[in-house]
Design an enzyme around this catalytic site. Structure first.
Site, short mmCIF file in Angstrom:
data_model
loop_
_atom_site.label_atom_id
_atom_site.label_comp_id
_atom_site.label_asym_id
_atom_site.label_seq_id
_atom_site.Cartn_x
_atom_site.Cartn_y
_atom_site.Cartn_z
N THR A 12 -2.74 1.84 -4.61
CA THR A 12 -3.09 3.27 -4.07
C THR A 12 -4.52 3.61 -4.58
O THR A 12 -4.81 3.51 -5.96
CB THR A 12 -2.14 4.35 -4.31
OG1 THR A 12 -2.45 5.67 -3.65
CG2 THR A 12 -1.70 4.74 -5.63
N GLY A 13 -5.07 4.53 -4.09
CA GLY A 13 -6.41 5.18 -4.29
C GLY A 13 -6.02 6.53 -5.28
O GLY A 13 -6.96 7.19 -5.75
N ASP A 28 -7.23 -1.73 3.84
CA ASP A 28 -6.20 -3.03 3.42
C ASP A 28 -6.51 -4.20 3.82
O ASP A 28 -6.13 -5.09 3.29
CB ASP A 28 -4.80 -2.43 3.85
CG ASP A 28 -4.16 -1.09 3.27
OD1 ASP A 28 -4.41 -0.79 2.14
OD2 ASP A 28 -3.53 -0.39 4.15
N ASP A 55 0.77 -1.37 0.00
CA ASP A 55 0.10 -0.06 -0.05
C ASP A 55 1.08 1.13 0.01
O ASP A 55 2.04 1.09 0.48
CB ASP A 55 -1.11 0.07 1.38
CG ASP A 55 -1.65 1.48 1.22
OD1 ASP A 55 -2.21 1.71 0.45
OD2 ASP A 55 -1.60 1.66 2.54
N LYS A 56 0.55 2.15 -0.80
CA LYS A 56 1.36 3.29 -0.77
C LYS A 56 1.38 4.29 0.40
O LYS A 56 2.13 4.55 1.18
CB LYS A 56 1.08 4.40 -2.17
CG LYS A 56 1.93 5.65 -2.36
CD LYS A 56 1.57 6.28 -3.50
CE LYS A 56 0.52 7.28 -2.70
NZ LYS A 56 0.58 8.31 -2.01
N THR A 57 0.19 4.96 0.87
CA THR A 57 0.14 5.88 1.88
C THR A 57 -0.03 5.45 3.28
O THR A 57 -0.46 4.44 3.38
CB THR A 57 -1.22 6.53 1.76
OG1 THR A 57 -1.50 7.00 0.34
CG2 THR A 57 -1.25 7.88 2.60
N ASP A 85 -1.31 -0.74 6.19
CA ASP A 85 -1.64 -0.24 7.52
C ASP A 85 -2.96 0.21 7.74
O ASP A 85 -3.12 0.73 8.79
CB ASP A 85 -0.68 0.64 7.96
CG ASP A 85 -0.88 2.02 7.31
OD1 ASP A 85 -1.26 2.14 6.01
OD2 ASP A 85 -0.38 2.89 7.88
N LYS A 93 -9.33 -3.25 -3.47
CA LYS A 93 -7.83 -3.66 -3.37
C LYS A 93 -7.57 -5.16 -3.46
O LYS A 93 -6.54 -5.43 -4.22
CB LYS A 93 -7.49 -2.97 -2.05
CG LYS A 93 -7.30 -1.52 -1.97
CD LYS A 93 -6.44 -1.07 -0.79
CE LYS A 93 -6.02 0.30 -1.08
NZ LYS A 93 -5.11 0.80 0.04
#
Length: 723
Positions: free
Chosen positions: A554-555, A605, A395-397, A601, A582
């Site tokens: 990512t969104g 997710d 996950d990115k953020t 996190d 996702k």
């Protein structure tokens, strides 16, 4: 950010800011909403049905420990007074009653130290599921009976010393096994003891009073002096300090914290004094949540342990069959005494000394090593599967990035009144003056940037927030505003031509752009972007060296995702993905033949974490994320994912090595003890078999200890590539 490039964030509610930007509240890893909800583990002295020792439910590690030490103490004189041992080592002991040392102390050892195995053997026999306990119980019972027959001069098969050592080693193995299951929990329970008994609470009138930890309430402000421990999860409201969070994250370097940053209970203020607003207490703290989470590891059973149990069951049947054949064959050869002696030897040698230690020792060491490196294993199967992972989806953020905006660019228009860097600093300084009274994340980023550059920020008055457009205040007699495209449209102001190219470049990589106005004219612009964790590139490079494909989901808008991916070397990007979709990215990778680990996190997710072959929650994130993950990383460092894979490969390798050595010894020694080579004049004596059994145990124990030398933080070329 401005509406042209507003983000869809994966975790935490999105909020419409006063600049017209959609931004996520900063993630507070110490907040109550990040405590895991996995049920209180309470006392776990009884481990029935868990971890490969379900046939002795109600037995605690302390029980096996106590029986081990007392049995060891009693076994020493039994071994020293054994005539066989004296002959081997060339010494002689003789005193009245020496011949009864073995029978008396051996009997005590059998009924005290061996009783849990006898009870477990009976349980396995009744359930018709032979395993380790039945094999051990059979061996010690046969040795006990055989030794008494020798003491009574019926047969010459006295093995009191071997019986005593056999029980001692088995007690050690089961103590190690049960201790391993609670290793991480025990380490975290010790952390709880690090919490101070008292805290310095700041009263409403500013005085400081000392109170018990139990008296703290959410919203209280506590004073944490240099060298003191933070009493509860909270947020710094005043002061700066470097905090030692190694007890939670395993990271030895102190972390700099200042106003607005979250702090975790039990962390130590290495320098400086801070005031902390309490956000979570007691069972709601991150530390308590992690302790509850670890209890789930007790419910899991590794494939290696299952393999050891099956090997024990196989050995049981092999031993029974071979012993029966031995009796028949030697009896037909006209030597009934030898038939009894060799069949007893077969049953005793079949006892899995080394097999009983093969998995527990590796599990104990790997659990301890993982806990010290901030890796909490909920599901041991997940840890074993990790060695085969050939695709990691991040996950990115909040995972590859910090989830916090920072100023990454400042541009000044000609009307700013200065040239070059001076003009840019002037624009940033007046923007910081306006934003000083705002609590918005973008505002804090602007103020922080001015502070980092040591700029002289003027004072502002008449602060006004214009929801959806921006903020405004009076600075040095001029009206200064900071806002996005909505404010441009409202003021009907065009962006100066000299800023156009720079702003387009910022927007091209997905940065949030805020304009700075003075008396209705644009004097400059600021670019704000989610900060990429400095460790992210190193994590990606390390995974690439291990032959692992790295993807990111990512969104966020495509240009934002591509900019991050390009900077840290991501192989594949899933962008503009809706939260509920996702897990489809995980399915996509799996359909292509990949074994996938998902790292995230956030609440959004959780489905992907559950869908992946291995789910990894990073930074002790949200409740739901940790609920769905098999492995939880206490730190926010994505490099820990590489450490998990190395630990998985190294642990599994050691387990298989030990299993092959332990089972191989038994499978080779049993037929030799039965007399399969008697035609060549060789029959394995019981004494020699006992020595070889002890040596195999030493080899297994020594091999397991080598796991301590595995470096989880550095590149390990010995880690095998996935199949």
């Amino acid at each position: 950010m401005p509406e042209e490039h507003s983000h869809v964030h994966q975790h935490g509610a999105t909020v419409q800011d006063e600049h017209g930007a959609t931004a996520r509240h900063p993630r507070h890893t110490g907040d109550a909403d990040h405590a895991a909800q996995h049920g209180d583990h309470g006392s776990h002295g009884a481990h029935g049905g868990r971890g490969g020792h379900d046939k002795h439910a109600g037995h605690s590690p302390a029980m096996f420990r106590d029986r081990f030490w007392l049995s060891l103490l009693l076994a020493i004189p039994v071994v020293l007074t054994s005539h066989m041992i004296m002959d081997w080592f060339g010494y002689e002991l003789d005193f009245t009653g020496i011949d009864w040392v073995g029978p008396v102390l051996g009997t005590v050892i059998f009924f005290y130290g061996g009783w849990p195995f006898v009870v477990g053997a009976i349980a396995e026999a009744r359930s018709r599921q032979p395993g380790m306990m039945l094999l051990i119980g059979m061996a010690i019972t046969v040795a006990f009976v055989a030794s008494w027959t020798a003491t009574l001069d019926w047969f010459d098969v006295e093995v009191w010393w071997e019986l005593s050592l056999l029980i001692v080693i088995m007690l050690l193995g089961h103590w190690m096994e049960m201790r391993a299951i609670g290793q991480a929990q025990g380490a975290l329970a010790a952390l709880a003891e690090l919490l101070p008994d008292e805290a310095d609470r700041v009263t409403a009138d500013g005085d400081v009073e000392t109170v018990k930890i139990a008296e703290l309430a959410v919203g209280d402000v506590v004073l944490v002096r240099p060298g003191a421990r933070v009493p509860a999860d909270g947020t710094i409201v005043d002061g700066t300090a470097e905090l030692d969070e190694s007890m939670i994250t395993g990271e030895s370097n102190p972390v700099a914290k200042s106003e607005g940053d979250p702090v975790v209970a039990a962390s130590v203020a290495a320098d400086g004094s801070i005031r902390v607003r309490v956000d979570a207490i007691g069972d709601d703290t991150a530390l308590a949540g992690i302790q509850r989470l670890v209890a789930e590891a007790q419910e899991s059973k590794s494939r290696s342990q299952v393999l050891a149990d099956r090997a024990a069951a196989l050995l049981f049947y092999v031993a029974i069959v071979v012993a029966a054949i031995t009796v028949v064959v030697w009896a037909l050869l006209g030597d009934p005494d030898h038939a009894v002696t060799q069949s007893v030897t077969v049953l005793i040698i079949a006892c899995p000394h080394a097999l009983g230690l093969a998995i527990p020792l590796v599990t104990s060491i790997s659990t301890s090593k993982s806990a010290r490196n901030g890796i909490l294993v909920k599901d041991r199967l997940a840890l074993e599967r990790m060695r085969n992972v050939d695709a990691v989806l991040f996950d990115k953020t909040g995972t590859l990035t910090k989830g916090e905006h920072a100023v990454t660019g400042v541009a000044a228009a000609e009307v700013a009144g200065a040239d070059g860097a001076g003009a840019a600093d002037s624009v940033l300084a007046v923007a910081a003056a306006v934003e000083a009274d705002s609590e918005h994340p973008l505002a804090r980023a602007i103020v922080a940037a001015a502070r980092e550059r040591s700029l002289d920020v003027p004072s502002a008055a008449g602060f006004r927030s214009m929801t959806g457009r921006g903020v405004q205040a009076d600075v040095d007699g001029a009206t200064v505003a900071v806002g996005g495209p909505a404010m441009l449209r409202e003021l009907q102001v065009d962006v100066p031509a000299e800023l156009g190219g720079t702003i387009e470049e910022w927007q091209g990589r997905g940065a949030a752009v805020l304009h700075v106005f003075r008396d209705g004219s644009v004097i400059g612009a600021l670019a704000l972007e989610d900060q990429i964790r400095p460790e992210s590139r190193a994590a990606v490079e390390a995974l690439h060296r291990l032959g692992v494909k790295v993807a990111m989901i990512t969104g966020d808008a495509r240009q934002v995702a591509d900019a991050v991916a390009k900077e840290i070397g991501i192989d594949e990007v899933f962008a503009e993905v809706l939260p509920e979709d996702k897990d489809s990215a995980v399915i996509d990778l799996q359909r292509r033949g990949h074994t996938v680990a998902m790292v995230g996190d956030g609440v959004n997710d959780a489905p992907a974490l559950a869908r992946a072959d291995v789910g990894i929650a990073i930074g002790a994130g949200t409740d739901v994320a940790m609920e769905s993950a098999g492995i939880v990383l206490a730190s926010d460092d994505p490099r820990a994912v590489v450490a998990v894979r190395r630990l998985s490969a190294a642990s599994y390798r050691k387990m298989l090595q030990n299993l092959w050595w332990a089972a191989g010894y038994n499978l080779a020694a049993i037929p030799l003890a039965a007399g399969v080579l008697a035609w060549a004049g060789f029959v394995l004596p019981m004494a020699v078999g006992a020595v070889l059994m002890s040596l195999s145990t030493i080899v297994v124990a020594a091999n397991a200890q080598l796991l301590r030398r595995v470096d989880l933080r550095q590149r390990d070329e010995s880690v095998p590539q996935p199949a």
